[in-house]
Scaffold this motif. Structure first.
Motif, PDB file in Angstrom:
ATOM      1  N   ILE A   1      23.642  65.294  37.526  1.00 50.49           N
ATOM      2  CA  ILE A   1      22.854  65.102  36.313  1.00 50.49           C
ATOM      3  C   ILE A   1      21.537  64.398  36.631  1.00 50.49           C
ATOM      4  O   ILE A   1      20.460  64.809  36.170  1.00 50.49           O
ATOM      5  N   LYS A   2      21.617  63.349  37.440  1.00 49.91           N
ATOM      6  CA  LYS A   2      20.408  62.591  37.778  1.00 49.91           C
ATOM      7  C   LYS A   2      19.462  63.409  38.657  1.00 49.91           C
ATOM      8  O   LYS A   2      18.250  63.448  38.423  1.00 49.91           O
ATOM      9  N   LYS A   3      20.020  64.074  39.667  1.00 52.16           N
ATOM     10  CA  LYS A   3      19.197  64.848  40.604  1.00 52.16           C
ATOM     11  C   LYS A   3      18.451  65.970  39.904  1.00 52.16           C
ATOM     12  O   LYS A   3      17.289  66.276  40.248  1.00 52.16           O
ATOM     13  N   ASN A   4      19.093  66.601  38.930  1.00 54.24           N
ATOM     14  CA  ASN A   4      18.492  67.749  38.249  1.00 54.24           C
ATOM     15  C   ASN A   4      17.867  67.379  36.900  1.00 54.24           C
ATOM     16  O   ASN A   4      17.425  68.267  36.171  1.00 54.24           O
ATOM     17  N   ASN A   5      17.858  66.094  36.604  1.00 59.63           N
ATOM     18  CA  ASN A   5      17.231  65.595  35.371  1.00 59.63           C
ATOM     19  C   ASN A   5      17.737  66.348  34.147  1.00 59.63           C
ATOM     20  O   ASN A   5      16.962  66.822  33.314  1.00 59.63           O
ATOM     21  N   LEU A   6      19.067  66.437  34.032  1.00 59.58           N
ATOM     22  CA  LEU A   6      19.665  67.196  32.934  1.00 59.58           C
ATOM     23  C   LEU A   6      19.719  66.375  31.652  1.00 59.58           C
ATOM     24  O   LEU A   6      19.938  65.164  31.687  1.00 59.58           O
ATOM     25  N   PRO A   7      19.551  67.018  30.519  1.00 54.69           N
ATOM     26  CA  PRO A   7      19.823  66.329  29.253  1.00 54.69           C
ATOM     27  C   PRO A   7      21.325  66.089  29.141  1.00 54.69           C
ATOM     28  O   PRO A   7      22.123  66.926  29.573  1.00 54.69           O
TER      29      PRO A   7
ATOM     30  N   MET B   1      25.707  77.551  35.317  1.00 52.82           N
ATOM     31  CA  MET B   1      25.915  78.881  34.743  1.00 52.82           C
ATOM     32  C   MET B   1      24.601  79.566  34.423  1.00 52.82           C
ATOM     33  O   MET B   1      24.410  80.746  34.738  1.00 52.82           O
ATOM     34  N   LEU B   2      23.692  78.842  33.797  1.00 47.34           N
ATOM     35  CA  LEU B   2      22.444  79.458  33.360  1.00 47.34           C
ATOM     36  C   LEU B   2      21.517  79.774  34.513  1.00 47.34           C
ATOM     37  O   LEU B   2      20.643  80.647  34.381  1.00 47.34           O
ATOM     38  N   LYS B   3      21.691  79.126  35.644  1.00 53.21           N
ATOM     39  CA  LYS B   3      20.927  79.493  36.832  1.00 53.21           C
ATOM     40  C   LYS B   3      21.432  80.812  37.409  1.00 53.21           C
ATOM     41  O   LYS B   3      20.691  81.545  38.061  1.00 53.21           O
ATOM     42  N   ILE B   4      22.701  81.114  37.155  1.00 48.86           N
ATOM     43  CA  ILE B   4      23.302  82.355  37.639  1.00 48.86           C
ATOM     44  C   ILE B   4      23.078  83.499  36.656  1.00 48.86           C
ATOM     45  O   ILE B   4      22.747  84.620  37.050  1.00 48.86           O
ATOM     46  N   ASN B   5      23.263  83.208  35.382  1.00 48.12           N
ATOM     47  CA  ASN B   5      23.125  84.243  34.348  1.00 48.12           C
ATOM     48  C   ASN B   5      22.604  83.596  33.066  1.00 48.12           C
ATOM     49  O   ASN B   5      23.354  82.910  32.367  1.00 48.12           O
ATOM     50  N   PRO B   6      21.335  83.788  32.730  1.00 43.71           N
ATOM     51  CA  PRO B   6      20.760  83.163  31.532  1.00 43.71           C
ATOM     52  C   PRO B   6      21.340  83.691  30.230  1.00 43.71           C
ATOM     53  O   PRO B   6      21.052  83.133  29.163  1.00 43.71           O
ATOM     54  N   ASN B   7      22.179  84.720  30.310  1.00 38.26           N
ATOM     55  CA  ASN B   7      22.792  85.285  29.106  1.00 38.26           C
ATOM     56  C   ASN B   7      24.253  84.898  28.932  1.00 38.26           C
ATOM     57  O   ASN B   7      24.941  85.436  28.056  1.00 38.26           O
ATOM     58  N   PHE B   8      24.747  83.985  29.754  1.00 41.69           N
ATOM     59  CA  PHE B   8      26.111  83.496  29.578  1.00 41.69           C
ATOM     60  C   PHE B   8      26.297  82.981  28.148  1.00 41.69           C
ATOM     61  O   PHE B   8      25.363  82.453  27.526  1.00 41.69           O
ATOM     62  N   ARG B   9      27.532  83.098  27.656  1.00 41.24           N
ATOM     63  CA  ARG B   9      27.846  82.657  26.298  1.00 41.24           C
ATOM     64  C   ARG B   9      28.447  81.247  26.302  1.00 41.24           C
ATOM     65  O   ARG B   9      29.183  80.871  27.206  1.00 41.24           O
TER      66      ARG B   9
ATOM     67  N   ASP C   1      23.197  65.742  18.266  1.00 39.36           N
ATOM     68  CA  ASP C   1      21.844  65.626  18.813  1.00 39.36           C
ATOM     69  C   ASP C   1      21.711  66.387  20.130  1.00 39.36           C
ATOM     70  O   ASP C   1      20.745  67.134  20.329  1.00 39.36           O
ATOM     71  N   ILE C   2      22.676  66.205  21.033  1.00 44.67           N
ATOM     72  CA  ILE C   2      22.569  66.849  22.345  1.00 44.67           C
ATOM     73  C   ILE C   2      22.753  68.362  22.223  1.00 44.67           C
ATOM     74  O   ILE C   2      22.183  69.124  23.003  1.00 44.67           O
ATOM     75  N   MET C   3      23.509  68.820  21.244  1.00 44.96           N
ATOM     76  CA  MET C   3      23.638  70.263  21.024  1.00 44.96           C
ATOM     77  C   MET C   3      22.265  70.891  20.814  1.00 44.96           C
ATOM     78  O   MET C   3      21.933  71.921  21.417  1.00 44.96           O
ATOM     79  N   ASP C   4      21.476  70.283  19.942  1.00 46.90           N
ATOM     80  CA  ASP C   4      20.149  70.832  19.654  1.00 46.90           C
ATOM     81  C   ASP C   4      19.210  70.687  20.843  1.00 46.90           C
ATOM     82  O   ASP C   4      18.395  71.580  21.119  1.00 46.90           O
ATOM     83  N   ILE C   5      19.311  69.576  21.558  1.00 44.03           N
ATOM     84  CA  ILE C   5      18.468  69.369  22.737  1.00 44.03           C
ATOM     85  C   ILE C   5      18.743  70.443  23.787  1.00 44.03           C
ATOM     86  O   ILE C   5      17.818  71.042  24.350  1.00 44.03           O
TER      87      ILE C   5
ATOM     88  N   LYS D   1      17.548  74.011  22.719  1.00 40.23           N
ATOM     89  CA  LYS D   1      16.107  74.190  22.828  1.00 40.23           C
ATOM     90  C   LYS D   1      15.635  74.211  24.284  1.00 40.23           C
ATOM     91  O   LYS D   1      14.759  75.003  24.648  1.00 40.23           O
ATOM     92  N   LYS D   2      16.225  73.357  25.124  1.00 38.74           N
ATOM     93  CA  LYS D   2      15.803  73.298  26.530  1.00 38.74           C
ATOM     94  C   LYS D   2      16.022  74.625  27.233  1.00 38.74           C
ATOM     95  O   LYS D   2      15.154  75.128  27.954  1.00 38.74           O
ATOM     96  N   TYR D   3      17.215  75.207  27.044  1.00 39.37           N
ATOM     97  CA  TYR D   3      17.568  76.430  27.753  1.00 39.37           C
ATOM     98  C   TYR D   3      17.267  77.691  26.945  1.00 39.37           C
ATOM     99  O   TYR D   3      17.471  78.804  27.445  1.00 39.37           O
ATOM    100  N   ASN D   4      16.849  77.526  25.703  1.00 36.14           N
ATOM    101  CA  ASN D   4      16.591  78.668  24.824  1.00 36.14           C
ATOM    102  C   ASN D   4      17.819  79.567  24.727  1.00 36.14           C
ATOM    103  O   ASN D   4      17.768  80.778  24.960  1.00 36.14           O
TER     104      ASN D   4
END
Length: 251
Positions: free
Chosen positions: A196-202, A64-72, A87-91, A94-97
Protein backbone atom coordinates in the motif's frame (compact mmCIF):
# COMPACT_ATOMS: atom_id res chain seq x y z
CA UNK A 1 -6.55 -26.29 -19.36
CA UNK A 2 -7.61 -22.71 -20.08
CA UNK A 3 -9.37 -23.55 -23.35
CA UNK A 4 -11.29 -26.35 -21.68
CA UNK A 5 -12.68 -23.94 -19.09
CA UNK A 6 -13.60 -21.41 -21.77
CA UNK A 7 -15.61 -24.02 -23.64
CA UNK A 8 -17.43 -24.91 -20.44
CA UNK A 9 -18.33 -21.29 -19.84
CA UNK A 10 -19.75 -20.96 -23.34
CA UNK A 11 -21.79 -24.13 -23.06
CA UNK A 12 -23.18 -23.85 -19.53
CA UNK A 13 -24.87 -21.20 -17.45
CA UNK A 14 -22.46 -21.83 -14.57
CA UNK A 15 -19.16 -23.66 -14.79
CA UNK A 16 -18.58 -26.40 -12.23
CA UNK A 17 -15.07 -27.44 -11.31
CA UNK A 18 -13.69 -30.68 -9.93
CA UNK A 19 -11.22 -31.15 -7.10
CA UNK A 20 -8.74 -32.62 -9.60
CA UNK A 21 -8.86 -29.43 -11.66
CA UNK A 22 -8.38 -27.29 -8.55
CA UNK A 23 -5.44 -29.42 -7.38
CA UNK A 24 -3.80 -29.00 -10.79
CA UNK A 25 -4.21 -25.24 -10.62
CA UNK A 26 -2.68 -25.10 -7.14
CA UNK A 27 0.25 -27.25 -8.25
CA UNK A 28 1.12 -25.04 -11.23
CA UNK A 29 0.12 -21.50 -10.17
CA UNK A 30 2.02 -20.07 -7.23
CA UNK A 31 1.97 -16.26 -7.36
CA UNK A 32 -0.71 -13.63 -6.99
CA UNK A 33 -0.13 -12.26 -10.47
CA UNK A 34 -0.18 -15.71 -12.09
CA UNK A 35 -3.46 -16.54 -10.37
CA UNK A 36 -5.17 -13.32 -11.38
CA UNK A 37 -3.89 -13.58 -14.96
CA UNK A 38 -5.33 -17.09 -15.18
CA UNK A 39 -8.64 -15.85 -13.79
CA UNK A 40 -8.72 -13.00 -16.31
CA UNK A 41 -7.94 -15.33 -19.22
CA UNK A 42 -10.39 -18.07 -18.25
CA UNK A 43 -13.23 -16.75 -16.09
CA UNK A 44 -13.81 -13.09 -16.94
CA UNK A 45 -16.47 -11.68 -17.07
CA UNK A 46 -18.18 -14.34 -14.94
CA UNK A 47 -15.88 -13.69 -12.00
CA UNK A 48 -15.83 -10.80 -9.52
CA UNK A 49 -13.89 -9.56 -6.52
CA UNK A 50 -15.80 -9.29 -3.25
CA UNK A 51 -14.57 -6.21 -1.42
CA UNK A 52 -15.20 -4.85 2.06
CA UNK A 53 -12.60 -2.14 1.37
CA UNK A 54 -10.05 -3.22 3.91
CA UNK A 55 -6.28 -3.22 3.41
CA UNK A 56 -6.23 -6.57 1.62
CA UNK A 57 -8.90 -5.39 -0.80
CA UNK A 58 -6.85 -2.31 -1.69
CA UNK A 59 -3.94 -4.54 -2.68
CA UNK A 60 -5.91 -7.15 -4.62
CA UNK A 61 -7.96 -4.58 -6.52
CA UNK A 62 -4.84 -2.70 -7.58
CA UNK A 63 -3.12 -5.84 -8.88
CA UNK A 64 -6.29 -6.98 -10.65
CA UNK A 65 -6.74 -3.71 -12.48
CA UNK A 66 -3.15 -3.74 -13.68
CA UNK A 67 -3.91 -7.10 -15.29
CA UNK A 68 -7.42 -6.38 -16.57
CA UNK A 69 -9.01 -2.91 -16.24
CA UNK A 70 -12.42 -4.49 -16.88
CA UNK A 71 -12.41 -6.85 -13.91
CA UNK A 72 -15.65 -6.79 -11.93
CA UNK A 73 -16.00 -5.76 -8.27
CA UNK A 74 -18.88 -5.95 -5.82
CA UNK A 75 -19.47 -5.01 -2.21
CA UNK A 76 -22.09 -5.73 0.44
CA UNK A 77 -23.83 -2.67 1.84
CA UNK A 78 -25.33 -4.07 5.03
CA UNK A 79 -26.85 -0.75 6.02
CA UNK A 80 -24.57 -0.62 9.08
CA UNK A 81 -21.20 0.25 7.52
CA UNK A 82 -18.89 2.99 8.87
CA UNK A 83 -18.87 6.28 6.98
CA UNK A 84 -15.16 5.75 6.28
CA UNK A 85 -16.02 2.67 4.23
CA UNK A 86 -18.49 4.60 2.08
CA UNK A 87 -15.86 7.30 1.62
CA UNK A 88 -13.19 4.90 0.35
CA UNK A 89 -15.69 3.26 -2.02
CA UNK A 90 -16.12 6.55 -3.86
CA UNK A 91 -12.40 7.34 -3.74
CA UNK A 92 -11.51 3.97 -5.30
CA UNK A 93 -14.27 4.19 -7.89
CA UNK A 94 -13.05 7.58 -9.07
CA UNK A 95 -9.32 6.76 -8.95
CA UNK A 96 -9.61 3.66 -11.13
CA UNK A 97 -12.66 4.80 -13.12
CA UNK A 98 -14.47 1.57 -12.34
CA UNK A 99 -17.99 0.50 -11.53
CA UNK A 100 -18.60 -1.22 -8.19
CA UNK A 101 -21.68 -3.40 -7.94
CA UNK A 102 -23.34 -2.70 -4.57
CA UNK A 103 -25.46 -5.48 -3.08
CA UNK A 104 -28.15 -4.80 -0.47
CA UNK A 105 -30.00 -7.14 1.91
CA UNK A 106 -33.65 -7.95 1.33
CA UNK A 107 -35.71 -5.18 2.92
CA UNK A 108 -38.45 -7.49 4.16
CA UNK A 109 -35.96 -9.85 5.80
CA UNK A 110 -34.29 -6.97 7.62
CA UNK A 111 -37.61 -5.49 8.72
CA UNK A 112 -38.84 -8.82 10.11
CA UNK A 113 -35.55 -9.44 11.93
CA UNK A 114 -35.53 -5.98 13.52
CA UNK A 115 -39.22 -6.18 14.45
CA UNK A 116 -38.69 -9.50 16.23
CA UNK A 117 -35.25 -9.05 17.76
CA UNK A 118 -34.44 -5.33 17.77
CA UNK A 119 -31.86 -3.18 16.01
CA UNK A 120 -28.91 -4.32 18.13
CA UNK A 121 -29.80 -8.00 18.35
CA UNK A 122 -26.20 -9.07 17.62
CA UNK A 123 -25.02 -8.05 21.10
CA UNK A 124 -27.46 -10.41 22.80
CA UNK A 125 -26.25 -13.79 21.54
CA UNK A 126 -23.99 -15.49 19.02
CA UNK A 127 -27.04 -16.91 17.27
CA UNK A 128 -28.53 -13.45 16.89
CA UNK A 129 -25.25 -12.10 15.54
CA UNK A 130 -25.01 -14.90 13.00
CA UNK A 131 -28.63 -14.30 11.97
CA UNK A 132 -27.87 -10.63 11.34
CA UNK A 133 -24.77 -11.53 9.31
CA UNK A 134 -26.75 -14.08 7.35
CA UNK A 135 -29.51 -11.67 6.38
CA UNK A 136 -27.34 -8.61 5.77
CA UNK A 137 -24.35 -10.32 4.14
CA UNK A 138 -24.71 -14.00 3.29
CA UNK A 139 -28.07 -13.87 1.51
CA UNK A 140 -27.17 -11.05 -0.91
CA UNK A 141 -23.77 -12.67 -1.46
CA UNK A 142 -25.45 -15.95 -2.37
CA UNK A 143 -27.56 -14.24 -5.02
CA UNK A 144 -24.46 -12.78 -6.63
CA UNK A 145 -22.41 -15.97 -6.51
CA UNK A 146 -25.22 -17.92 -8.15
CA UNK A 147 -24.50 -15.90 -11.31
CA UNK A 148 -20.71 -16.41 -11.33
CA UNK A 149 -18.16 -19.10 -12.20
CA UNK A 150 -15.75 -17.81 -9.57
CA UNK A 151 -15.16 -15.12 -6.98
CA UNK A 152 -12.01 -13.47 -5.67
CA UNK A 153 -11.27 -12.78 -2.00
CA UNK A 154 -8.65 -11.07 0.13
CA UNK A 155 -8.23 -14.00 2.52
CA UNK A 156 -4.82 -14.61 4.11
CA UNK A 157 -3.74 -17.70 6.04
CA UNK A 158 -2.52 -15.78 9.09
CA UNK A 159 -5.83 -13.98 9.71
CA UNK A 160 -7.50 -16.74 11.78
CA UNK A 161 -7.02 -20.43 12.54
CA UNK A 162 -10.04 -21.15 10.34
CA UNK A 163 -8.01 -19.89 7.37
CA UNK A 164 -4.71 -21.70 8.00
CA UNK A 165 -5.36 -24.29 5.28
CA UNK A 166 -6.73 -21.94 2.61
CA UNK A 167 -5.16 -22.34 -0.84
CA UNK A 168 -5.06 -20.00 -3.81
CA UNK A 169 -7.76 -22.00 -5.62
CA UNK A 170 -10.59 -23.74 -3.82
CA UNK A 171 -13.92 -25.31 -4.63
CA UNK A 172 -16.82 -23.35 -3.20
CA UNK A 173 -19.02 -26.23 -2.09
CA UNK A 174 -21.78 -23.92 -0.93
CA UNK A 175 -22.23 -22.33 -4.35
CA UNK A 176 -22.39 -25.09 -6.92
CA UNK A 177 -18.67 -25.94 -7.03
CA UNK A 178 -17.64 -22.61 -8.52
CA UNK A 179 -14.07 -21.44 -7.96
CA UNK A 180 -13.04 -19.40 -4.96
CA UNK A 181 -9.78 -17.60 -5.66
CA UNK A 182 -7.60 -16.32 -2.81
CA UNK A 183 -4.67 -14.64 -4.60
CA UNK A 184 -2.90 -13.16 -1.55
CA UNK A 185 -3.36 -16.13 0.76
CA UNK A 186 0.41 -16.34 1.36
CA UNK A 187 0.92 -12.64 2.09
CA UNK A 188 1.65 -11.32 5.57
CA UNK A 189 0.12 -8.24 7.16
CA UNK A 190 3.49 -6.52 6.81
CA UNK A 191 3.56 -7.25 3.06
CA UNK A 192 0.07 -5.79 2.69
CA UNK A 193 1.09 -2.57 4.43
CA UNK A 194 4.32 -2.35 2.42
CA UNK A 195 2.49 -2.73 -0.92
CA UNK A 196 0.00 0.00 0.00
CA UNK A 197 2.76 2.43 0.94
CA UNK A 198 5.03 1.58 -2.00
CA UNK A 199 2.24 2.03 -4.54
CA UNK A 200 0.59 4.97 -2.77
CA UNK A 201 -2.79 3.24 -2.77
CA UNK A 202 -5.95 4.81 -1.40
CA UNK A 203 -7.13 2.89 1.65
CA UNK A 204 -9.79 2.98 4.33
CA UNK A 205 -8.87 5.68 6.84
CA UNK A 206 -9.98 3.38 9.68
CA UNK A 207 -6.68 1.53 9.18
CA UNK A 208 -4.87 4.54 10.61
CA UNK A 209 -7.22 4.51 13.61
CA UNK A 210 -6.33 0.96 14.68
CA UNK A 211 -8.83 -1.02 12.58
CA UNK A 212 -6.82 -3.66 10.63
CA UNK A 213 -10.05 -5.63 10.02
CA UNK A 214 -13.16 -3.68 9.08
CA UNK A 215 -16.78 -4.78 9.16
CA UNK A 216 -20.06 -3.19 10.22
CA UNK A 217 -19.76 -0.11 12.44
CA UNK A 218 -21.43 -1.52 15.58
CA UNK A 219 -19.55 -4.82 15.27
CA UNK A 220 -15.99 -3.52 14.83
CA UNK A 221 -13.64 -1.68 17.18
CA UNK A 222 -10.01 -0.63 17.07
CA UNK A 223 -7.59 -3.22 18.43
CA UNK A 224 -5.30 -2.70 21.40
CA UNK A 225 -1.49 -3.07 21.24
CA UNK A 226 -0.55 -6.74 21.06
CA UNK A 227 -4.04 -7.94 20.13
CA UNK A 228 -4.74 -10.21 17.17
CA UNK A 229 -5.56 -8.23 14.04
CA UNK A 230 -9.14 -9.59 14.06
CA UNK A 231 -9.75 -9.02 17.75
CA UNK A 232 -11.86 -5.97 16.92
CA UNK A 233 -14.42 -7.98 14.96
CA UNK A 234 -17.46 -8.93 17.09
CA UNK A 235 -15.29 -7.85 20.00
CA UNK A 236 -17.81 -8.90 22.67
CA UNK A 237 -17.52 -12.58 21.65
CA UNK A 238 -14.74 -14.71 23.11
CA UNK A 239 -14.14 -17.20 20.30
CA UNK A 240 -10.95 -16.31 18.45
CA UNK A 241 -12.13 -17.87 15.17
CA UNK A 242 -15.15 -15.68 14.56
CA UNK A 243 -16.62 -15.64 11.03
CA UNK A 244 -19.69 -14.02 9.50
CA UNK A 245 -20.54 -17.00 7.30
CA UNK A 246 -19.16 -15.77 3.97
CA UNK A 247 -16.06 -17.95 4.20
CA UNK A 248 -17.43 -21.11 5.79
CA UNK A 249 -16.57 -24.32 3.94
CA UNK A 250 -19.91 -26.04 3.34
CA UNK A 251 -18.40 -29.37 2.33
Amino acid sequence: MGNQYKRNILNENVTKFTQEQVDELNSTIKTTEEALQWVSDNLHPKVAKASSFGAEDAVVMDIMLKINPNFRFFTLDTGRLPQETYDIMDIVRKKYNISIEVLFPDTKEVEEMVKEKGLNLFYESVDNRKLCCEIRKVHPMNKMLNTLDGWITGLRRDQTKNREDVKIFQLDHGHGEILKINPIVNWTWEQIQEYIKKNNLPYNSLLDKGFPSIGCEPCTRAIKPGEDIRAGRWWWEQDGNKECGLHIDHK
